[in-house]
Design a protein around this motif. Structure first.
Motif, mmCIF file in Angstrom:
data_model
loop_
_atom_site.group_PDB
_atom_site.id
_atom_site.type_symbol
_atom_site.label_atom_id
_atom_site.label_comp_id
_atom_site.label_asym_id
_atom_site.label_seq_id
_atom_site.Cartn_x
_atom_site.Cartn_y
_atom_site.Cartn_z
ATOM 1 N N TYR A 571 0.821 -1.206 0.000
ATOM 2 C CA TYR A 571 0.000 0.000 0.000
ATOM 3 C C TYR A 571 0.855 1.257 0.000
ATOM 4 O O TYR A 571 2.012 1.252 0.444
ATOM 5 N N THR A 572 0.256 2.334 -0.498
ATOM 6 C CA THR A 572 0.843 3.661 -0.384
ATOM 7 C C THR A 572 0.047 4.452 0.634
ATOM 8 O O THR A 572 -1.173 4.591 0.513
ATOM 9 N N VAL A 573 0.716 4.945 1.648
ATOM 10 C CA VAL A 573 0.098 5.747 2.700
ATOM 11 C C VAL A 573 0.422 7.212 2.427
ATOM 12 O O VAL A 573 1.587 7.576 2.247
ATOM 13 N N THR A 574 -0.615 8.069 2.403
ATOM 14 C CA THR A 574 -0.429 9.490 2.138
ATOM 15 C C THR A 574 -1.026 10.312 3.270
ATOM 16 O O THR A 574 -2.185 10.126 3.639
ATOM 17 N N GLU A 575 -0.229 11.209 3.808
ATOM 18 C CA GLU A 575 -0.701 12.137 4.848
ATOM 19 C C GLU A 575 -1.419 13.296 4.153
ATOM 20 O O GLU A 575 -0.882 14.384 3.989
ATOM 21 N N TYR A 576 -2.661 13.047 3.785
ATOM 22 C CA TYR A 576 -3.329 13.933 2.823
ATOM 23 C C TYR A 576 -3.739 15.282 3.424
ATOM 24 O O TYR A 576 -4.082 16.211 2.676
ATOM 25 N N THR A 577 -3.732 15.434 4.739
ATOM 26 C CA THR A 577 -4.098 16.726 5.321
ATOM 27 C C THR A 577 -2.888 17.536 5.772
ATOM 28 O O THR A 577 -3.046 18.653 6.272
ATOM 29 N N GLU A 598 0.332 15.566 17.114
ATOM 30 C CA GLU A 598 -0.447 16.246 18.141
ATOM 31 C C GLU A 598 -1.886 16.353 17.648
ATOM 32 O O GLU A 598 -2.137 16.779 16.522
ATOM 33 N N LYS A 599 -2.822 15.905 18.455
ATOM 34 C CA LYS A 599 -4.272 16.028 18.250
ATOM 35 C C LYS A 599 -4.820 15.084 17.193
ATOM 36 O O LYS A 599 -5.801 14.386 17.437
ATOM 37 N N ASN A 600 -4.229 15.051 15.990
ATOM 38 C CA ASN A 600 -4.809 14.182 14.962
ATOM 39 C C ASN A 600 -3.785 13.792 13.920
ATOM 40 O O ASN A 600 -2.778 14.499 13.718
ATOM 41 N N TYR A 601 -4.075 12.659 13.268
ATOM 42 C CA TYR A 601 -3.237 12.167 12.175
ATOM 43 C C TYR A 601 -4.162 11.472 11.191
ATOM 44 O O TYR A 601 -4.765 10.444 11.499
ATOM 45 N N LEU A 602 -4.316 12.048 9.999
ATOM 46 C CA LEU A 602 -5.251 11.553 8.989
ATOM 47 C C LEU A 602 -4.463 11.052 7.786
ATOM 48 O O LEU A 602 -3.610 11.772 7.251
ATOM 49 N N ILE A 603 -4.760 9.815 7.351
ATOM 50 C CA ILE A 603 -4.019 9.238 6.223
ATOM 51 C C ILE A 603 -4.966 8.558 5.243
ATOM 52 O O ILE A 603 -6.035 8.072 5.605
ATOM 53 N N GLU A 604 -4.516 8.551 4.006
ATOM 54 C CA GLU A 604 -5.188 7.808 2.928
ATOM 55 C C GLU A 604 -4.318 6.606 2.591
ATOM 56 O O GLU A 604 -3.094 6.740 2.421
ATOM 57 N N VAL A 605 -4.914 5.415 2.501
ATOM 58 C CA VAL A 605 -4.165 4.188 2.224
ATOM 59 C C VAL A 605 -4.727 3.565 0.956
ATOM 60 O O VAL A 605 -5.901 3.200 0.892
ATOM 61 N N LYS A 606 -3.880 3.436 -0.064
ATOM 62 C CA LYS A 606 -4.287 2.843 -1.338
ATOM 63 C C LYS A 606 -3.398 1.646 -1.631
ATOM 64 O O LYS A 606 -2.187 1.710 -1.425
#
Length: 606
Positions: A571-577, A598-606
């Motif tokens: 997979y490719t993980v992208t820190e999209y935010t 800190e507070k949040n970590y949002l990722i897209e996994v393809k």
């Protein structure tokens, strides 16, 4: 169907490490001389669900007085116990939280304060090892309690019915409980809510709503100008609304003469509402109208000239809506229904709005109605038939304008489950924290997976800027900024003004929302446990990607497993935010990441 006579429920024995009783009480003490008749049924289509009906039979020779019964008492044991308790009080508590020793909460489904009541008729207790829910399996809301208590390492829940005047049970008579259930579930409250909603559909025809596509578009609300807004302020803000990528304009409280008299006031002018919607539509936007139906101020013409619509309590008084300083209209009164449908026509056809923001905790439930004009067979029929008010309103809105968005905002309350079919946009409902936005989204996703969830104004999140808690859980982004200047009479004008810093954040987050549209994805609630799994995790599948959102005050690189991936893929993980999005590879056979955030970590996994 299995029918047995027993003093201890076999189900309770199986569920608990210590026997628990179906019990009747008088003055807080158990009543002796009763036999307990329990009917239990486990539907094959719903593994783990046991339906129960309990009857108390007077086998003695004298009359027994009973003022309460407790049934389906179910227990868990553990050093740490989490719970889901979706009922409504003026405290506007979290729906999901850990419970400590000596905890007690009544969870009454009727009116707990003059304008707070209703909820979802199910409570859940879970530990790392066990998950049990207790609830009511009836086609309408019943005025019962679902108390939850903890002493030491033991926590339990049950169904409790109380009577204002004790029930006199003659020899040979039977007192029956409401139909109820106990559910052995998995994880936290997500899976039990799914099972509950599926059973209610199979048993009673409950239809979860499906939202139109436009219900998912981002929202700008004029509440930043508060109750003294002007038509020119709203119209003057539209260029910035369009520039920043919002699609809906919510015209909020302050246009009306008063609650109950919903004609435009002198400040708005006779043509002001239509002038606003014409300008909104000319800008390529849609318009929703704030409205507090079922409310009438004591000084309103409506209350003065149409007392037949007002809800009358047992003592002859009117029921107060404290938030609006108003009185309740009877929800199933035929005069109220006709009047409400006429207002829908005014708002959608004459004023040309495209939907509603129905607002107020009083929407969730009312007290029993003793007004003879309501034509009820018994006063509490007003509570049981309460959703019919929204059914009538919703159907009229769709008739007037197919696809009209109908949002119900019960202001901090746990939503009344039984009116869910008559709305097509849920809302975080005046959250007191970002955590409430996320826990409410999880509940709505379980009950109604195709219902749009508006995360409310971002200004209500932690710090007023927590866009990650809106987008990461699949919420619709929203704001209430004022521009180019604040309304001088607004109480919080400074906090709503669109500063350059806030505009920069909107220019970042609105495009992320509209590009990803996670609000239209599939919420995968069974992968992580809310409470025991750290960090707090929410997962959404959309198109060919899986989106993970992690929340914690601070995370310092401890391993996190990405559950739900195929071990045979890379997979490719992208820190999209991230301000500068970074991508890296991940082996599906070892799906572990070690982020620092800190507070949040949002990722897209393809």
């Amino acid at each position: 169907m299995k029918k047995t006579i027993l003093l201890l429920s076999a189900l309770a024995l199986a569920a608990c490490s210590q026997p628990a009783k179906d019990c009747a009480f008088m003055g807080g003490k158990p009543v002796s001389g009763l036999e307990v008749l329990v009917e239990e049924h486990q539907p094959e289509a719903f593994p783990g669900l046991t339906l129960r009906s309990v009857a108390f039979v007077n086998k003695g020779k004298s009359t027994l007085s009973i003022d309460a019964i407790e049934t389906s008492r179910t227990q868990v044991q553990g050093a740490e116990v989490w719970t889901f308790q979706p009922t409504s009080t003026a405290e506007r508590k979290d729906w999901a939280f850990p419970i400590e020793d000596a905890f007690y909460q009544r969870n009454y489904l009727g009116m707990n304060d003059s304008d707070y009541g209703g909820g979802i008729p199910m409570v859940t207790l879970w530990t790392r090892e066990a998950n049990w829910s207790v609830g009511v399996a009836e086609p309408v809301l019943r005025l019962v309690s679902m108390p939850v208590q903890r002493n030491g390492n033991r926590a339990w829940a049950c169904i409790r019915q109380d009577w204002e005047l004790p029930v006199q049970l003659e020899p040979g008579d039977t007192l029956r409980s409401v139909s109820q259930f106990v559910l052995k579930g998995q994880g936290d409250y997500f899976q039990p809510l799914q099972v509950f909603a599926a059973y209610m559909k199979a048993a009673f025809g409950f239809q979860a709503p499906v939202s139109p596509a436009e219900a998912y578009d981002p929202v700008w609300c004029a509440w930043g100008y508060e109750r003294t807004f002007t038509v020119d302020e709203v119209i003057g803000t539209l260029p910035k609304v369009v520039e920043l990528g919002f699609k809906w304009v919510d015209v909020d409280d302050g246009y009306q003469r008063c609650e109950g008299d919903w004609e435009a006031n002198d400040r708005i002018g006779p043509d002001g509402m239509r002038r606003m919607t014409d300008a909104i539509h000319a800008a390529g936007l849609k318009a929703k109208l704030w409205w507090a139906p079922m409310a009438a101020d004591p000084e309103s013409e409506l209350a003065r000239e149409h007392p037949e619509m007002l809800l009358i309590q047992k003592d002859g008084s009117h029921e107060d809506i404290s938030w609006w300083d108003s009185w309740f209209l009877s929800p199933v009164n035929p005069y109220t229904r006709a009047y409400t449908e006429g207002l829908v026509d005014l708002f959608l056809k004459e004023w040309n709005f495209d939907g509603f923001k129905l607002d107020g905790q009083h929407l969730n439930l009312s007290a029993p109605d003793y007004n003879p004009a309501s034509g009820l067979s018994h006063p509490w029929e007003a509570c049981e038939r309460h959703p019919e008010f929204f059914q009538s309103l919703y159907n009229r809105a769709q008739q007037d304008k197919p696809g009209a968005v109908v949002q119900i905002c019960p202001c901090g309350c746990a939503v009344n489950f039984f009116y869910l079919p008559y709305m097509n946009q849920a809302v975080a409902s005046d959250p007191t924290s970002s955590a409430q936005i996320r826990m409410k989204r999880r509940a709505y996703a379980a009950l109604c997976p195709d219902l749009a969830f508006y995360a409310d104004h971002v200004e209500l999140s932690d710090g007023g800027l927590d866009f990650a808690s809106q987008i990461g859980v699949g919420g619709i982004i929203g704001t209430k900024f004022a521009w180019p200047k604040a309304n001088p009479d607004a109480k919080e004008s400074g906090g709503s003004l669109l500063t350059p810093e806030k505009e920069a954040l909107l220019r970042k987050w609105v495009p992320i929302y509209t590009e990803k549209m996670l609000s239209r994805g599939t919420y995968l609630g069974g992968l992580y446990d809310y409470g025991f799994d750290k960090p707090e995790t929410h997962v959404i599948a959309k198109d060919d990607a899986t989106y993970y959102a992690f929340y914690a005050s601070s995370w310092q690189g401890e391993p996190i497993e990405l559950r739900g991936l195929d071990p045979g893929k890379t997979y490719t993980v992208t820190e999209y935010t991230a301000d500068e999005p970074r991508s890296y590879s991940l082996d599906g056979a070892h799906p572990v990441i070690t982020p620092v955030f800190e507070k949040n970590y949002l990722i897209e996994v393809k």
